[in-house]
Every structure is written in C-alpha cells, then in structure tokens.
Design an enzyme around this catalytic site. Structure first.
Site, PDB file in Angstrom:
ATOM      1  N   ARG A 211       0.843  -1.209   0.000  1.00  0.00           N
ATOM      2  CA  ARG A 211       0.000   0.000   0.000  1.00  0.00           C
ATOM      3  C   ARG A 211       0.876   1.256   0.000  1.00  0.00           C
ATOM      4  O   ARG A 211       0.535   2.269  -0.621  1.00  0.00           O
ATOM      5  CB  ARG A 211      -0.942  -0.023   1.208  1.00  0.00           C
ATOM      6  N   PHE A 227     -11.402  -5.078  -5.774  1.00  0.00           N
ATOM      7  CA  PHE A 227     -11.476  -5.899  -4.561  1.00  0.00           C
ATOM      8  C   PHE A 227     -10.996  -5.053  -3.385  1.00  0.00           C
ATOM      9  O   PHE A 227     -10.144  -5.450  -2.597  1.00  0.00           O
ATOM     10  CB  PHE A 227     -10.617  -7.163  -4.688  1.00  0.00           C
ATOM     11  N   ASP A 249     -16.006  -3.284  -4.802  1.00  0.00           N
ATOM     12  CA  ASP A 249     -16.066  -4.482  -3.973  1.00  0.00           C
ATOM     13  C   ASP A 249     -17.498  -4.999  -3.969  1.00  0.00           C
ATOM     14  O   ASP A 249     -18.445  -4.219  -4.149  1.00  0.00           O
ATOM     15  CB  ASP A 249     -15.615  -4.186  -2.540  1.00  0.00           C
ATOM     16  N   ASP A 299      -6.199  -6.788  -6.069  1.00  0.00           N
ATOM     17  CA  ASP A 299      -5.890  -7.546  -4.859  1.00  0.00           C
ATOM     18  C   ASP A 299      -7.039  -8.512  -4.583  1.00  0.00           C
ATOM     19  O   ASP A 299      -7.779  -8.362  -3.608  1.00  0.00           O
ATOM     20  CB  ASP A 299      -5.680  -6.592  -3.674  1.00  0.00           C
ATOM     21  N   CYS A 339      -2.720 -14.041  -3.612  1.00  0.00           N
ATOM     22  CA  CYS A 339      -2.492 -14.550  -2.260  1.00  0.00           C
ATOM     23  C   CYS A 339      -2.668 -16.062  -2.210  1.00  0.00           C
ATOM     24  O   CYS A 339      -2.774 -16.634  -1.122  1.00  0.00           O
ATOM     25  CB  CYS A 339      -3.426 -13.866  -1.259  1.00  0.00           C
TER      26      CYS A 339
END
Length: 395
Positions: A211, A227, A249, A299, A339
């Site tokens: 970030r 996201f 989102d 992300d 991730c």
C-alpha cells in the site's frame, strides 16, 4: 506413550525440520491419542524425531510443536514461543509498527495453525487446526502477557477448519472485548478495522508495504482499486496525491467502512467513487464506457485453494489482469497480486504475461512485491510464502 511411527524413508522432511507429517507417511499410531493430543514422532527404526499435535481428520496428520526432546506443549512452552515471536517483531522496528502487525505467523513462528494480529490494544486470532484449538486458551493468555494488550478476540471462522473436523467459531476469548471498530495507524493513514466481523482477522496487514508503494507512485493518477475491501489501497493512493480513486467491492458493508476511512483521513469525498459490484462485471462495464486509468490495483481473494483447481484459478487471474491492462493509459501502472499459496511466483508471472499478450499491450515488470516482514517465511517452511505481486508498467 502416544506415538506415530513413520514408514521407512519418510523421515527425511523432518530431518530438514519441515513441520508437516502427512497421513501417507505414517505407518502406525500407538497409544490411542485423541484429536489435538501431543504425540511423539518416531522414525521407522524407533528414533525420536519430534513432538507434534495430532490431527487424525486432516491429510496433515500431525504438525510439529518441537524438535527438542522433552519440550512439552503447555503454558510455559506457548509463553516462550509467543514471547519469541513478539520479540522478533520488535527487533524489526520501525519496519513493523508495534500496534498494527502480525504477531504470530503459524508454522513460521513455531506455532502451526495459529495466526495472531494486533490492532491497537486488541489481538485478533485464528486457531485453524485441532491442536491449536486444544491449546487456544493458553496461547491467548500468553499473548496478553507478552504484549500488554487489553484483550483477545477469536476469529476461527475460516472454512479450512472443516478439514480438521472443527466448526467455525468467533467471539471474545480473553481480557477485554474490543470496540467496534478499532482504529489503527498505518504510515500517514488512520484506518478502521472490524475485528468482530471483517475479513480474516479484520484487515490485511500483509499488504502494508505494498500500500505504501501505491501511495508513493500514484500522485496525479486516476486510480482504480479492485477488490477494495475497506479501501486501504485507495486511502493510501489519495494521501499520496492521486487525483481520484474508484473502489470496487461486492461487499456494501466493507465499502461503508471505506467511506468512513475517507472521512477519518479528511479526504474529500468528491475524489472517491464506490461501486458495489462484481469486479469482473464492473471492469467490463468500465471498458465498454471507454474509461481509462493511470493505475489499477488488483488484490483479489484467493482463486486457488487446492491443486485440483490451479488451472481454473489461473484462468481467473488471467481474465482479471487482461481486463485491467486494457483499462490502463499509456505509461499506466498495474499493481497485481495473488495470495494463493499454491500459485508460485513463476506461474503467476506467466499468467500475467499471457494476459498482457492477449490484451495487445506491451508491458514490463518494474517491481516485485511480497508480504510484509511481520509475515516471515521460515527457511524450513517455504509454504509460509503466499503473497506475491508485480508492478507492471504499460509501455
């Protein structure tokens, strides 16, 4: 004595101090251990190898507590492990802020199945395995003693617990109950964290340094934050001088917190847009509207949760990156992440390269990203590395 004895030749990973023992490596179980009990792990010839927490319902039948004989899993053991983990973070200051960091990163801190994040004066924990569940009270009390925090809240509501025969649990565990929400500081930003019902333990501390990169590199740009969850990337982008940020989102409550985070940081609402939508559909609609952006942040949640769906996950990552690349202005920046622990960095790079080829854009990687240093990767446990990312510049 409660023991598991390995098949001949299956002790090699333990001799390299890898903490997992798969059911297929086990020859026999003696002493009738119950789920969560501590067992001694023996080689086929009877040599003692480790003590481990027993999980008969899981493909990973045992996870090592200690490679030191005589070191018993109990209150003193857990207090020593927690103190070591907390001390390791303190030694990384100022790279790791003491009141908004991961304190325990499971196997990489010698505590398999245990995740603990600190948010101001409160600690949010996940206990993901049967042995961790058995000892969670001792671990919670150790966290309070080692940190001086006011309370521990449990967020053991991950689907992965089903593999251990455990049901989801969440609620107050020790000390005081947290406020709703908790406020943390991250660099120049103040951020609201919903410990009680937010994603995972409440926030994604692993993206802290990434970030900061968005903040440093997006001045003057129109940023698309996909996201977005509670808007951390968007807040940092705007604090760094981004002209505007669009947050997308599927969760309306998460976007409500994102709006509140704008206000908390005195950022003008007119510089932000909030779209409650499926990201794939929203990106196609933005493309059809002819919108372009100076930077896009991707992300997404984990697209790969088993080896069986790696190919399907790769298609998801390719589609989302292709759509994002087509929305970038010349010279635009794509911050793209995965991730999914089962997708290694080389495979992720190939997926992003394929997306760039199909989008008709020339692009290059100018920086690589990983999880923040309070999410360490033990050298004997490479599986602790899960977050990877690229900064891709469209030429």
């Amino acid at each position: 004595m409660q023991t598991i004895r390995l098949k001949k030749g299956r002790e090699k990973s333990l001799l390299r101090r890898h903490p997992w023992i798969f059911s297929g490596a086990v020859d026999s179980v003696d002493g009738s251990p119950r789920p969560g009990d501590t067992v001694d792990v023996l080689a086929a010839d009877g040599r003692w190898l480790a003590s481990a927490g027993y999980s008969p319902n899981s493909q990973i039948m045992a996870r090592v507590w200690s490679f030191t004989r005589g070191e018993a899993a109990g209150p003193e053991f857990f207090l020593a492990r927690v103190r070591a983990a907390v001390g390791a973070r303190a030694a990384l200051a100022p790279a790791v802020p003491p009141r908004a960091c991961r304190l325990i990163h499971a196997e990489s801190d010698g505590l398999p199945g245990v995740v603990a994040d600190r948010y101001d004066d409160w600690i949010s924990c996940e206990f993901l395995t049967m042995p961790a569940e058995r000892h969670k009270r001792d671990i919670a009390l150790a966290l309070l003693e080692a940190t001086g925090a006011r309370g521990v809240w449990e967020r053991s509501d991950s689907d992965v617990r089903a593999k251990e025969g455990l049901v989801p649990l969440a609620g107050h565990l020790a000390g005081d109950e947290p406020p709703d929400p908790v406020v943390i500081e991250e660099g120049p930003a103040r951020l609201l964290v919903d410990i009680r019902t937010g994603h995972k333990t409440g926030y994604y501390l692993d993206q802290r340094d990434n970030r900061r990169a968005v903040m440093d590199l997006c001045a003057g740009r129109d940023v698309l934050n996909c996201f977005s969850y509670t808007g951390g990337f968007g807040v940092m982008a705007l604090l760094g001088g981004a002209a505007r940020c669009t947050n997308i989102d599927t969760s309306a409550p998460a976007l409500d917190i994102a709006r509140a985070n704008m206000d908390l940081n005195a950022l003008p609402r007119e510089r932000a847009e909030f779209l409650t939508d499926d990201v794939f559909a929203a990106l196609r609609r933005l493309r059809d509207q002819g919108r372009t952006f100076g930077a896009v942040v991707l992300d997404p949640p984990r697209f790969v949760d088993s080896r069986a769906n790696i190919q399907r996950g790769c298609r998801g990552y390719k589609d989302i990156n292709l759509l994002a690349l087509r929305l970038l202005e010349p010279g635009g920046l794509l911050f793209t992440f995965s991730c999914s622990g089962l997708m290694d960095e080389d495979l992720f790079q190939k997926v992003v390269a394929g997306a760039a080829l199909d989008s008709g854009r020339d692009a290059r990687i100018v920086r690589r990203f990983a999880q923040a240093p309070d999410h360490p990767v033990a050298l004997n446990f490479p599986e602790g590395q899960y977050l990877k990312g690229f900064l891709v510049q469209v030429v």
